[in-house]
Enzyme design. Structure first.
Site, PDB file in Angstrom:
ATOM      1  N   ASP A   1       0.860  -1.183   0.000  1.00 23.71           N
ATOM      2  CA  ASP A   1       0.000   0.000   0.000  1.00 23.71           C
ATOM      3  C   ASP A   1       0.895   1.233   0.000  1.00 23.71           C
ATOM      4  O   ASP A   1       1.612   1.489   0.973  1.00 23.71           O
ATOM      5  CB  ASP A   1      -0.891   0.000   1.253  1.00 23.71           C
TER       6      ASP A   1
ATOM      7  N   GLU B   1      -2.005  -1.408  -3.489  1.00 19.42           N
ATOM      8  CA  GLU B   1      -3.068  -0.473  -3.089  1.00 19.42           C
ATOM      9  C   GLU B   1      -2.626   0.973  -3.273  1.00 19.42           C
ATOM     10  O   GLU B   1      -1.492   1.329  -2.935  1.00 19.42           O
ATOM     11  CB  GLU B   1      -3.404  -0.758  -1.623  1.00 19.42           C
TER      12      GLU B   1
ATOM     13  N   ASP C   1      -8.238   2.756  -2.431  1.00 24.61           N
ATOM     14  CA  ASP C   1      -8.561   2.917  -1.000  1.00 24.61           C
ATOM     15  C   ASP C   1      -9.049   4.335  -0.757  1.00 24.61           C
ATOM     16  O   ASP C   1     -10.245   4.610  -0.850  1.00 24.61           O
ATOM     17  CB  ASP C   1      -7.327   2.556  -0.145  1.00 24.61           C
TER      18      ASP C   1
ATOM     19  N   GLN D   1      -8.455   1.563   9.121  1.00 25.64           N
ATOM     20  CA  GLN D   1      -8.182   2.993   9.211  1.00 25.64           C
ATOM     21  C   GLN D   1      -7.406   3.256  10.510  1.00 25.64           C
ATOM     22  O   GLN D   1      -7.692   4.207  11.215  1.00 25.64           O
ATOM     23  CB  GLN D   1      -9.480   3.772   9.149  1.00 25.64           C
TER      24      GLN D   1
HETATM   25  C1  MUC Z   1      -4.443   2.367   4.673  1.00 28.83           C
HETATM   26  O1  MUC Z   1      -4.905   1.357   4.179  1.00 28.83           O
HETATM   27  O2  MUC Z   1      -4.163   3.311   3.942  1.00 28.83           O
HETATM   28  C2  MUC Z   1      -3.382   4.738   6.691  1.00 28.83           C
HETATM   29  C3  MUC Z   1      -4.100   5.837   7.071  1.00 28.83           C
HETATM   30  C4  MUC Z   1      -5.429   5.456   7.264  1.00 28.83           C
HETATM   31  O3  MUC Z   1      -6.393   6.133   7.598  1.00 28.83           O
HETATM   32  O4  MUC Z   1      -5.552   4.166   6.993  1.00 28.83           O
HETATM   33  C5  MUC Z   1      -4.274   3.646   6.815  1.00 28.83           C
HETATM   34  C6  MUC Z   1      -4.203   2.381   6.150  1.00 28.83           C
HETATM   35 MG    MG Z   2      -4.636   2.049   2.098  1.00 22.42          MG
END
Ligand code: MUC
Ligand code: MG
Length: 367
Positions: free
Chosen positions: A191, A217, A242, A294
């Site tokens: 990600d 991601e 995302d 999150q």
């Molecule tokens: C993600 O999947 O991006 C990083 C900040 C957020 O709010 O979620 C994460 C994880």
């Molecule tokens: Mg993410």
């Protein structure tokens, strides 16, 4: 039954291990606990994690929009009238996390009012979810040590690595060290939280093509439309949207325009109601979903498990459910446990996220 009072309580709990990633860093869970009280004494609970770097919402803005706009507009309505309630909430644009938490709290009340676990109301597919753990920015060797210890301690065998750094070699080295140390039977995906350009992401895919990575991601900003479409077309693995897809409309736009071909569903920003709309869209279009994180507390994690276990498509892949382990404490009265790499739903009316009153007293910031 009528909703009588809505509380939006700011609280702060530190992280033992702050999570660093391309779009930010979280060192304290400065969240908002949402509680909807009904006239017959039921309480619906949910957690709202502000993510200014992703959606623009802050702890203060969540409290303000709930106290000034949402609570006055929906107090007095029956929590079963969720269609009407969403129609009213959606007169205000954005504020996805505030809306999502209210939605989950209302479902919690519906579960309690009907003496039914919410995972059964939503779909009742299965009773647990496999866990995926998110690894933040760290030197490669430390990442491997963390992954090995999570595998050993909790039986977790799927890891999402935060990438999106420059030079690209930093992330490529982390992928190589993890794959070599974890072996071939551990799922590993990336990600980038928009840290790269689409063309940099393509280069990383080329240079890691022997590592069996499963998903990529949010590699770059979705606004990089042409290059991102080219990346999605050329990528041998699904490109997951995302932060570009917080709503069903955003998910439609990105999927249909070729900006991604898989979706991260997060109950923290979609609640259960819009998460079901996004899921239906993904099933209809035939794209994979992953239950995202999150940087959730145990209350948020329980919401994700409740939704993820309720449907077949959301329980195919491991859900991102374990980052609450990085926190110093939590508000959930009965802690979550990870057994053999899985977290179970709670077979109690509602979501099962009862709050420990002493801990809330200790961590709340409004007294
Ligand atoms: C993600 O999947 O991006 C990083 C900040 C957020 O709010 O979620 C994460 C994880
Ligand atoms: Mg993410």
């Amino acid at each position: 039954m009528k909703s009588e009072r809505i509380e939006a309580i700011p609280y702060s709990i530190p992280y033992v291990k702050p999570l660093k990633f391309a779009s930010g860093e979280v060192a304290d869970a400065e969240h908002v606990l949402i509680r909807v009280h009904t006239d017959d004494g039921l309480v619906g609970t949910a957690d709202a994690p502000p993510r200014p770097f992703t959606y623009g919402e802050t702890q203060e803005s969540i409290i303000a929009v709930i106290n000034k706009i949402f609570a006055p507009a929906i107090t007095g309505l029956d929590p079963l009238e969720r269609g009407k309630i969403h129609h009213i909430l959606n007169r205000t644009i954005h504020n996805q996390v505030a809306k999502g938490a209210l939605d989950i709290a209302l479902w919690d009340i519906v579960g309690k009012a009907t003496a039914t676990p919410v995972h059964r109301l939503l779909g009742g597919f299965t009773d647990s979810m496999e866990v995926s753990h998110m690894l933040g920015f760290k030197p490669a060797q430390q990442l491997l040590e963390e992954a090995l210890s999570f595998r050993e301690t909790y039986g977790i065998n799927t890891f999402k690595l935060k990438v999106g750094r420059r030079p690209l070699a930093l992330d490529i080295e982390a992928c190589r060290v993890l794959r070599a140390g974890l072996g071939q039977d551990t799922e590993l995906y990336l990600d980038a939280n928009r840290g790269w350009t689409a063309n940099e992401a393509l280069e990383v895919l080329r240079r890691t093509s022997d590592l069996g990575l499963s998903l990529l991601e949010e590699p770059c900003d979705a606004k990089e439309v042409v290059s991102r479409r080219r990346l999605v077309q050329k990528s041998p693995i699904p490109v997951v949207g995302d932060e570009s897809v917080p709503t069903a409309g955003d998910a439609s736009r990105e999927l249909l325009s070729g900006g991604c071909d898989a979706i991260s569903i997060k109950t923290a920003r979609s609640g259960f109601t819009e998460a079901q709309q996004i899921l239906g869209l993904c099933i209809g279009l035939g794209v994979d979903v992953v239950m995202g994180n999150q940087i959730d507390t145990q209350i948020g994690t329980l919401a994700t498990v409740t939704f993820g276990a309720a449907h077949e498509a959301t329980s195919r892949r491991a859900g991102e459910l374990s980052n609450y382990l990085d926190m110093a404490d939590d508000l959930l009265a009965e802690p979550i446990s990870i057994q053999n790499g899985r977290i179970a739903v709670r077979d109690v009316p509602g979501v099962g996220a009862d709050v420990d009153a002493d801990k809330l007293g200790r961590y709340r910031q409004d007294r």
